[in-house]
Design a protein around this motif. Structure first.
Motif, PDB file in Angstrom:
ATOM      1  N   MET A   1     -16.309  18.859 -19.424  1.00 32.11           N
ATOM      2  CA  MET A   1     -16.745  18.977 -18.042  1.00 32.11           C
ATOM      3  C   MET A   1     -17.568  20.244 -17.837  1.00 32.11           C
ATOM      4  O   MET A   1     -17.318  21.269 -18.449  1.00 32.11           O
ATOM      5  N   ARG A   2     -18.547  20.157 -16.960  1.00 30.27           N
ATOM      6  CA  ARG A   2     -19.332  21.304 -16.540  1.00 30.27           C
ATOM      7  C   ARG A   2     -18.922  21.710 -15.118  1.00 30.27           C
ATOM      8  O   ARG A   2     -18.373  20.884 -14.375  1.00 30.27           O
ATOM      9  N   ALA A   3     -19.193  22.930 -14.759  1.00 31.61           N
ATOM     10  CA  ALA A   3     -18.971  23.405 -13.400  1.00 31.61           C
ATOM     11  C   ALA A   3     -20.320  23.403 -12.691  1.00 31.61           C
ATOM     12  O   ALA A   3     -21.225  24.148 -13.059  1.00 31.61           O
ATOM     13  N   ARG A   4     -20.444  22.560 -11.677  1.00 32.88           N
ATOM     14  CA  ARG A   4     -21.717  22.388 -10.974  1.00 32.88           C
ATOM     15  C   ARG A   4     -21.656  23.060  -9.607  1.00 32.88           C
ATOM     16  O   ARG A   4     -20.662  22.953  -8.887  1.00 32.88           O
ATOM     17  N   ILE A   5     -22.724  23.770  -9.252  1.00 40.08           N
ATOM     18  CA  ILE A   5     -22.833  24.379  -7.920  1.00 40.08           C
ATOM     19  C   ILE A   5     -23.188  23.274  -6.942  1.00 40.08           C
ATOM     20  O   ILE A   5     -24.320  22.784  -6.904  1.00 40.08           O
ATOM     21  N   ALA A   6     -22.188  22.840  -6.160  1.00 37.98           N
ATOM     22  CA  ALA A   6     -22.387  21.713  -5.252  1.00 37.98           C
ATOM     23  C   ALA A   6     -22.987  22.136  -3.924  1.00 37.98           C
ATOM     24  O   ALA A   6     -23.574  21.311  -3.208  1.00 37.98           O
ATOM     25  N   GLY A 135     -10.304  22.323 -17.389  1.00 37.28           N
ATOM     26  CA  GLY A 135      -9.559  21.248 -16.753  1.00 37.28           C
ATOM     27  C   GLY A 135      -8.460  21.678 -15.799  1.00 37.28           C
ATOM     28  O   GLY A 135      -7.660  20.844 -15.359  1.00 37.28           O
ATOM     29  N   GLN A 136      -8.408  22.955 -15.438  1.00 37.58           N
ATOM     30  CA  GLN A 136      -7.328  23.418 -14.562  1.00 37.58           C
ATOM     31  C   GLN A 136      -7.600  23.120 -13.095  1.00 37.58           C
ATOM     32  O   GLN A 136      -6.666  22.989 -12.303  1.00 37.58           O
ATOM     33  N   HIS A 137      -8.875  23.051 -12.722  1.00 35.73           N
ATOM     34  CA  HIS A 137      -9.240  22.749 -11.339  1.00 35.73           C
ATOM     35  C   HIS A 137     -10.507  21.907 -11.331  1.00 35.73           C
ATOM     36  O   HIS A 137     -11.301  21.929 -12.289  1.00 35.73           O
ATOM     37  N   GLU A 138     -10.723  21.182 -10.236  1.00 31.65           N
ATOM     38  CA  GLU A 138     -11.910  20.340 -10.117  1.00 31.65           C
ATOM     39  C   GLU A 138     -12.834  20.786  -8.973  1.00 31.65           C
ATOM     40  O   GLU A 138     -14.025  20.503  -9.020  1.00 31.65           O
ATOM     41  N   VAL A 180     -17.953  24.881  -5.992  1.00 32.29           N
ATOM     42  CA  VAL A 180     -18.187  24.584  -7.403  1.00 32.29           C
ATOM     43  C   VAL A 180     -17.291  23.413  -7.791  1.00 32.29           C
ATOM     44  O   VAL A 180     -16.067  23.465  -7.587  1.00 32.29           O
ATOM     45  N   GLU A 181     -17.890  22.371  -8.350  1.00 30.03           N
ATOM     46  CA  GLU A 181     -17.147  21.146  -8.648  1.00 30.03           C
ATOM     47  C   GLU A 181     -17.344  20.712 -10.098  1.00 30.03           C
ATOM     48  O   GLU A 181     -18.370  21.001 -10.720  1.00 30.03           O
ATOM     49  N   ALA A 182     -16.367  19.997 -10.614  1.00 31.37           N
ATOM     50  CA  ALA A 182     -16.464  19.439 -11.955  1.00 31.37           C
ATOM     51  C   ALA A 182     -17.518  18.339 -11.981  1.00 31.37           C
ATOM     52  O   ALA A 182     -17.619  17.534 -11.062  1.00 31.37           O
TER      53      ALA A 182
END
Length: 333
Positions: A1-6, A135-138, A180-182
């Motif tokens: 998973m990547r962390a995307r700036i939503a 994977g600890q937060h989405e 920030v979202e998965a």
């Protein structure tokens, strides 16, 4: 998973103070020193800065920005997995200001503070990225509320004290928040941080800790701007040039490049050293001052709202902070 700036949003208090107003306030304080007219704007390139209301706290500035980004994304506070408050400012020593922000938003998720001077927000984004990738937060809200107007020395006895307090005259109050979202792709794809901790004494706000718990004399910004600039120039270029080498990119591959902005002369020095195209910068300093850790999210928010970057574009965030601390994050929106 990547962390995307939503999403990202900034909040700037309505009241502003011009650089001429700063000089007038120093003269009116009656400390004995009278700064030369126009010296603040001539030395910094800052025309005005924002000052929060007397009834506002750092947490209020963060909460205002957070409400905006959550509303724009159609996300309620109950859907947050984590809230990180990354700021040089704080409402009080305990508890973590993140708790106060969460209470004002109505969020019930876990929270914590990250504190690293003007890189606090960038380090908060670093933490969000790591926790999402593992994977600890989405869904993580990173926010900041900077309230430096509460720590500026106005009563100045002589030129030496004016020079020591000068960094405070560049500072501005403001808040920012980033959701920030998965995501399966895109998002943050490079990050690196460094420190030159032997230089920690060149810029301080000493009051409130175990060294000076109650003495009001230590509740003002103190710093040596020239030594701080030299520390950045001597140690900063390598981490940023290495980022380009490791990713195989050039500055032309980014829609915008956010650089923490202290003064206009120093921004130009850094831009020249790193060979950043001037048209890639998002210059917020003259109108808004040095918003401390809110500077980078303010620049990104400004660029998105003005159409300078959008989904699929690469953005670079370059952080500089007292301590001395340096950081860089590359992301695809």
């Amino acid at each position: 998973m990547r962390a995307r700036i939503a999403g990202v949003a900034a909040y700037l208090p309505e009241h502003t103070l011009t650089s001429a107003g700063v000089e007038a306030r120093v003269r009116a304080a009656g400390g004995g020193y009278r700064p030369h007219p126009t010296i603040v704007e001539r030395m910094t390139g800052i025309a005005s800065r924002h000052v929060m209301r007397d009834d506002q706290q750092a947490s209020d500035l963060a909460a205002e920005a957070a409400r905006r980004v959550l509303a724009e994304r159609g996300t309620g506070p109950e859907r947050l997995d984590l809230l990180i408050f990354g700021s040089a400012s704080q409402d009080m020593v305990e508890p973590a200001t993140a708790h106060i922000v969460a209470a004002k938003l109505g969020a019930t998720c876990p929270v914590f503070d990250v504190k690293n001077a003007c890189n606090s927000f960038l380090n908060g984004l670093q933490m969000a990225d790591a926790l999402i990738r593992t994977g600890q937060h989405e869904r993580v809200l990173v926010c900041t509320g900077e309230a430096p107007s509460r720590a500026i020395r106005w009563k100045v006895r002589d030129r030496a004290q004016f020079v020591d307090a000068f960094a405070g005259y560049t500072l501005s109050d403001g808040g920012a928040a980033m959701l920030v979202e998965a995501a399966p792709d895109g998002g943050i794809f490079y990050r690196d941080f460094a420190a030159v901790s032997a230089a920690w004494q060149v810029g301080t706000l000493p009051g409130g800790g175990s060294m000076h718990p109650r003495d009001p004399e230590f509740t003002y910004f103190s710093g040596d701007g020239r030594r701080l600039k030299d520390a950045f120039v001597d140690n900063g270029p390598e981490i940023f040039c290495t980022a380009l080498e490791k990713t195989g990119l050039t500055w032309d591959d980014f829609a915008i490049i956010g650089v923490h902005q202290v003064t206009m002369p120093y921004l130009e020095v850094l831009r020249s050293i790193l060979d950043i195209p001037a048209e890639r910068l998002v210059v917020t300093l003259p109108e808004h001052g040095n918003v401390a850790s809110a500077s980078l999210p303010l620049q990104l928010d400004t660029a998105i709202r003005s159409g300078r970057c959008g989904p699929g574009d690469r953005v670079a965030l370059i952080g500089l902070a007292g301590g001395v601390s340096l950081g860089v994050i590359f992301a695809e929106l």
